[in-house]
Every structure is written in structure tokens, then in C-alpha cells.
Design a protein around this motif. Sequence first.
Motif, PDB file in Angstrom:
ATOM      1  N   TYR A 152       0.856  -1.177   0.000  1.00 63.45           N
ATOM      2  CA  TYR A 152       0.000   0.000   0.000  1.00 63.45           C
ATOM      3  C   TYR A 152       0.901   1.239   0.000  1.00 63.45           C
ATOM      4  O   TYR A 152       2.011   1.198   0.517  1.00 63.45           O
ATOM      5  CB  TYR A 152      -0.883   0.039   1.255  1.00 63.45           C
ATOM      6  CG  TYR A 152      -2.033  -0.942   1.265  1.00 63.45           C
ATOM      7  CD1 TYR A 152      -3.338  -0.498   1.478  1.00 63.45           C
ATOM      8  CD2 TYR A 152      -1.838  -2.310   1.097  1.00 63.45           C
ATOM      9  CE1 TYR A 152      -4.408  -1.386   1.515  1.00 63.45           C
ATOM     10  CE2 TYR A 152      -2.892  -3.207   1.128  1.00 63.45           C
ATOM     11  CZ  TYR A 152      -4.174  -2.740   1.332  1.00 63.45           C
ATOM     12  OH  TYR A 152      -5.228  -3.616   1.367  1.00 63.45           O
ATOM     13  N   ARG A 161      -0.108   9.605  -6.464  1.00 64.52           N
ATOM     14  CA  ARG A 161      -1.274   8.728  -6.668  1.00 64.52           C
ATOM     15  C   ARG A 161      -1.077   7.857  -7.903  1.00 64.52           C
ATOM     16  O   ARG A 161      -1.554   6.715  -7.950  1.00 64.52           O
ATOM     17  CB  ARG A 161      -2.550   9.574  -6.794  1.00 64.52           C
ATOM     18  CG  ARG A 161      -2.912  10.324  -5.528  1.00 64.52           C
ATOM     19  CD  ARG A 161      -4.362  10.771  -5.502  1.00 64.52           C
ATOM     20  NE  ARG A 161      -4.737  11.714  -6.524  1.00 64.52           N
ATOM     21  CZ  ARG A 161      -4.719  13.043  -6.378  1.00 64.52           C
ATOM     22  NH1 ARG A 161      -4.283  13.582  -5.255  1.00 64.52           N
ATOM     23  NH2 ARG A 161      -5.118  13.844  -7.354  1.00 64.52           N
ATOM     24  N   TRP A 171      -4.234   1.952  -1.506  1.00 62.67           N
ATOM     25  CA  TRP A 171      -3.969   3.384  -1.389  1.00 62.67           C
ATOM     26  C   TRP A 171      -4.406   3.843  -0.010  1.00 62.67           C
ATOM     27  O   TRP A 171      -5.531   3.554   0.425  1.00 62.67           O
ATOM     28  CB  TRP A 171      -4.747   4.123  -2.477  1.00 62.67           C
ATOM     29  CG  TRP A 171      -4.626   5.622  -2.491  1.00 62.67           C
ATOM     30  CD1 TRP A 171      -3.514   6.363  -2.224  1.00 62.67           C
ATOM     31  CD2 TRP A 171      -5.662   6.562  -2.808  1.00 62.67           C
ATOM     32  NE1 TRP A 171      -3.783   7.706  -2.362  1.00 62.67           N
ATOM     33  CE2 TRP A 171      -5.091   7.851  -2.718  1.00 62.67           C
ATOM     34  CE3 TRP A 171      -7.004   6.431  -3.167  1.00 62.67           C
ATOM     35  CZ2 TRP A 171      -5.837   9.009  -2.960  1.00 62.67           C
ATOM     36  CZ3 TRP A 171      -7.749   7.576  -3.421  1.00 62.67           C
ATOM     37  CH2 TRP A 171      -7.162   8.859  -3.327  1.00 62.67           C
ATOM     38  N   LEU A 181     -12.610  12.015  -2.715  1.00 64.54           N
ATOM     39  CA  LEU A 181     -11.817  10.796  -2.876  1.00 64.54           C
ATOM     40  C   LEU A 181     -11.996  10.157  -4.255  1.00 64.54           C
ATOM     41  O   LEU A 181     -11.031   9.719  -4.872  1.00 64.54           O
ATOM     42  CB  LEU A 181     -12.184   9.778  -1.788  1.00 64.54           C
ATOM     43  CG  LEU A 181     -11.436   9.885  -0.462  1.00 64.54           C
ATOM     44  CD1 LEU A 181     -11.965   8.837   0.514  1.00 64.54           C
ATOM     45  CD2 LEU A 181      -9.932   9.738  -0.645  1.00 64.54           C
ATOM     46  N   GLU A 182     -13.226  10.084  -4.720  1.00 62.50           N
ATOM     47  CA  GLU A 182     -13.448   9.441  -6.023  1.00 62.50           C
ATOM     48  C   GLU A 182     -12.769  10.227  -7.133  1.00 62.50           C
ATOM     49  O   GLU A 182     -12.178   9.632  -8.050  1.00 62.50           O
ATOM     50  CB  GLU A 182     -14.947   9.292  -6.279  1.00 62.50           C
ATOM     51  CG  GLU A 182     -15.609   8.272  -5.360  1.00 62.50           C
ATOM     52  CD  GLU A 182     -17.001   7.894  -5.812  1.00 62.50           C
ATOM     53  OE1 GLU A 182     -17.214   7.796  -7.045  1.00 62.50           O
ATOM     54  OE2 GLU A 182     -17.873   7.687  -4.946  1.00 62.50           O
ATOM     55  N   PHE A 185      -9.132   9.535  -6.907  1.00 63.97           N
ATOM     56  CA  PHE A 185      -8.811   8.167  -7.316  1.00 63.97           C
ATOM     57  C   PHE A 185      -8.699   8.038  -8.828  1.00 63.97           C
ATOM     58  O   PHE A 185      -8.084   7.081  -9.325  1.00 63.97           O
ATOM     59  CB  PHE A 185      -9.876   7.195  -6.787  1.00 63.97           C
ATOM     60  CG  PHE A 185      -9.548   5.754  -7.042  1.00 63.97           C
ATOM     61  CD1 PHE A 185      -8.581   5.101  -6.295  1.00 63.97           C
ATOM     62  CD2 PHE A 185     -10.207   5.047  -8.040  1.00 63.97           C
ATOM     63  CE1 PHE A 185      -8.273   3.763  -6.540  1.00 63.97           C
ATOM     64  CE2 PHE A 185      -9.910   3.718  -8.289  1.00 63.97           C
ATOM     65  CZ  PHE A 185      -8.940   3.070  -7.534  1.00 63.97           C
ATOM     66  N   THR A 203      -7.267  -1.428  -3.358  1.00 57.99           N
ATOM     67  CA  THR A 203      -8.042  -1.137  -2.153  1.00 57.99           C
ATOM     68  C   THR A 203      -7.869   0.328  -1.750  1.00 57.99           C
ATOM     69  O   THR A 203      -6.736   0.815  -1.623  1.00 57.99           O
ATOM     70  CB  THR A 203      -7.592  -2.036  -0.992  1.00 57.99           C
ATOM     71  OG1 THR A 203      -7.793  -3.405  -1.355  1.00 57.99           O
ATOM     72  CG2 THR A 203      -8.381  -1.740   0.270  1.00 57.99           C
ATOM     73  N   VAL A 204      -8.973   1.013  -1.552  1.00 64.53           N
ATOM     74  CA  VAL A 204      -8.950   2.396  -1.070  1.00 64.53           C
ATOM     75  C   VAL A 204      -9.123   2.354   0.445  1.00 64.53           C
ATOM     76  O   VAL A 204     -10.183   1.988   0.961  1.00 64.53           O
ATOM     77  CB  VAL A 204     -10.068   3.232  -1.724  1.00 64.53           C
ATOM     78  CG1 VAL A 204     -10.052   4.664  -1.180  1.00 64.53           C
ATOM     79  CG2 VAL A 204      -9.906   3.236  -3.245  1.00 64.53           C
ATOM     80  N   PRO A 206      -8.451   4.829   3.339  1.00 58.03           N
ATOM     81  CA  PRO A 206      -8.042   6.123   3.905  1.00 58.03           C
ATOM     82  C   PRO A 206      -7.964   6.097   5.428  1.00 58.03           C
ATOM     83  O   PRO A 206      -8.687   5.353   6.101  1.00 58.03           O
ATOM     84  CB  PRO A 206      -9.172   7.056   3.448  1.00 58.03           C
ATOM     85  CG  PRO A 206     -10.372   6.161   3.392  1.00 58.03           C
ATOM     86  CD  PRO A 206      -9.850   4.841   2.895  1.00 58.03           C
ATOM     87  N   ASN A 297     -16.111   5.566  -2.490  1.00 60.95           N
ATOM     88  CA  ASN A 297     -15.352   4.421  -2.995  1.00 60.95           C
ATOM     89  C   ASN A 297     -14.419   3.832  -1.943  1.00 60.95           C
ATOM     90  O   ASN A 297     -13.497   3.083  -2.270  1.00 60.95           O
ATOM     91  CB  ASN A 297     -14.547   4.832  -4.230  1.00 60.95           C
ATOM     92  CG  ASN A 297     -13.542   5.931  -3.936  1.00 60.95           C
ATOM     93  OD1 ASN A 297     -13.714   6.718  -3.002  1.00 60.95           O
ATOM     94  ND2 ASN A 297     -12.484   6.012  -4.737  1.00 60.95           N
ATOM     95  N   VAL A 298     -14.644   4.136  -0.682  1.00 55.09           N
ATOM     96  CA  VAL A 298     -13.819   3.609   0.406  1.00 55.09           C
ATOM     97  C   VAL A 298     -14.091   2.120   0.587  1.00 55.09           C
ATOM     98  O   VAL A 298     -15.235   1.696   0.754  1.00 55.09           O
ATOM     99  CB  VAL A 298     -14.083   4.369   1.714  1.00 55.09           C
ATOM    100  CG1 VAL A 298     -13.391   3.672   2.889  1.00 55.09           C
ATOM    101  CG2 VAL A 298     -13.613   5.807   1.605  1.00 55.09           C
ATOM    102  N   ASP A 299     -13.023   1.328   0.543  1.00 55.29           N
ATOM    103  CA  ASP A 299     -13.141  -0.116   0.774  1.00 55.29           C
ATOM    104  C   ASP A 299     -12.811  -0.503   2.202  1.00 55.29           C
ATOM    105  O   ASP A 299     -13.424  -1.419   2.764  1.00 55.29           O
ATOM    106  CB  ASP A 299     -12.169  -0.877  -0.157  1.00 55.29           C
ATOM    107  CG  ASP A 299     -12.418  -0.602  -1.617  1.00 55.29           C
ATOM    108  OD1 ASP A 299     -13.564  -0.827  -2.068  1.00 55.29           O
ATOM    109  OD2 ASP A 299     -11.483  -0.157  -2.310  1.00 55.29           O
TER     110      ASP A 299
END
Length: 326
Positions: A152, A161, A171, A181-182, A185, A203-204, A206, A297-299
Motif C-alpha cells: 500500500y 497517486r 492506497w 476521494l473518487e 482516485f 483497495t482504497v 483512507p 469508494n472507500v473499501d
Amino acid sequence: MDVGLIATGLGDDDQADVAVRAEELGYDAVWIGELWGESGVVRATEIAARTDKIGLGTAILNVYSRSPAVLASTAASLQRVSDGRFALGLGTSTPKAIEDLHGMAFDRPVRRAHETIEIVRAFTAGDGPVAYDGELLEVADFPSLDAPTPIYHAGLGRANRRVVGRLCDGWIPHNIPFSRLEEAFEDVAAAARERDRDPDEITVAPYVPSAVGEDPEEARDVLRRHVAYYVGSGEGYRRAVGTRFPDEADRVAEAWRDGDRTAAASAVTDEMVADLGVAGAPEEAREQLERLVAETNVDHPIVVVPDPASSEIAELTIDALAPATP
């Protein structure tokens, strides 16, 4: 909800104690920071030995103070002692840390990150001898370790990025407003597609600065002080926050530079708090975290309890935001 936690000391409990507690509470991963003080690698090793299932990662180790070979051997060792639960989180850190703490030149940070990650990837792939001739770094002749490790990167600016998109599995952004964020990204995704990589497989994850208290305003004040510190002391963080709050970020930074920490924290608006962290009473804060995952889009949100938090707020935050609440 897949949730990580930055392990910090809590009262009489050290980071390893908190990691054990995080595993009991159902957190999916525990991440270990490192700036100055105790070694994040030693702490991660202790946590690996004291836990059974929880994921383990560094967030972050800088790409200057350890060579790529040391980072690769560290990853291999931690993969072994954790039975394959380890992820290597890297970043460039800041000029202050690299120059004034480590006594090194903060030269070409994006290129340094790119070449370090490429070499670490090669050194852990198990594909035979590694040879690399970069602009900054060169290695030759030594064999690759058979220790594939997710990598990561805490890329903040656009060029960094793109390093994530080209080379990384995940990330770790910090202080980019969640509502941006999107958009941010897209730089990751474009670089990934250029390398025939699937952006959806990155994987996002934060940092999510979080404060939970019985007094919601006290919890929000913790985040105000946290945001003020980063915006005031780091130009990269000011620019990141400024992607949505340019005027507000400038006011915070100006107050911080003038030495007025109280004014800097007061300049952090409610809108900034809501778009940069999670704060409030327990149920309110948990709903905010769930909404963040559902609507962005946070995973893998990584819960960070800011340093200004009292032990009571820190403990309540860890309990309230756990996937399996006690």
C-alpha cells in the motif's frame, strides 16, 4: 463493514494490547504507524505474535530511512511470523521527518517511492536474482525472497497517486476530503489502466480520524485540533484539504503559522470536520462511518484516534466503531 484501526497506546495498554483488543472486537486489520519513538517494525512483530487472525500492516514506513532490501526482508519476516497476514504500507513522509529526524535529503520523493516499491516488489516475488537500474537506486545479483506481500502507498499528490495505480495493491490517503476521494482516485485508476491493471482491484483505505464522546461537541473539537495540526504543519496536507476547502485551509494554516493554535482549530469548520473525519456521540459516529463506506469508494476505512483525544474518548471510539460492537 471492513474496518481497520491504527494501534495506539491506550491508558495502561500499549499498542500490542490494543491490537489484541481490536481482534476481539472484530476489526479486520490493525495498522502500525512510525515516526519517532519505538520501531513500528518491532511493534508489528509483537502484534503478529500475540494475535491470530487480524490483518496487520504498517501505515506507514517511509521510503528513505530503510533501503528497499531492508523493507523487503522486513516484509518477508513479518509475513512469516504473521502466517501471511501482513501488508506493507509505505509513503514518502515529510521533509521535516526525513531531513530533521533522519538527516537525509528529501530529494525526488515520488521517484524514490516508485523505485523503492518496484524493488521491494521484485525482492519479494520469489522469481530469481533481482537486477534493477533506476534513476536513483540500483541493485544486482541477490535472489528474490519467496514472500509476496501486498503493498500500500500513502500517495497524496497527483504524481504519487499515479505510483499507486502503476504499482500498488492499496492506497492510504490522508486528509483528502471524503467528498473528493473518487475524483482523486481517477489519477490512480488512469495510471492503473495504462499498465493494464484493474483499478477495482486497488483497495482504497483512507485514514479516518475519529473521535467518539458522550459530548458530541467535545468529540468534534478533537478533530478540529487534529485537522489544524496537519493543515498548519504540512503543505501537502494543506493542499489536500484545499481541494474542497481552499479558503478555510488557508485561514487555518495562517493562524497556525502565527502560533495561535486555538485560532487555527477554531477556523476548522463543521463542514470540514464532517468531510475529513468521524465525530460525535456513539450511534451518530457509527452511522457516519457506515455512510462513508456506503456512499464513497472507500473499501477499508482505517480508524485513527487523534493524539488530542482523552483516554476516555479514545477508548469509546475504538469500542463504538468496531465492526462487532461489544
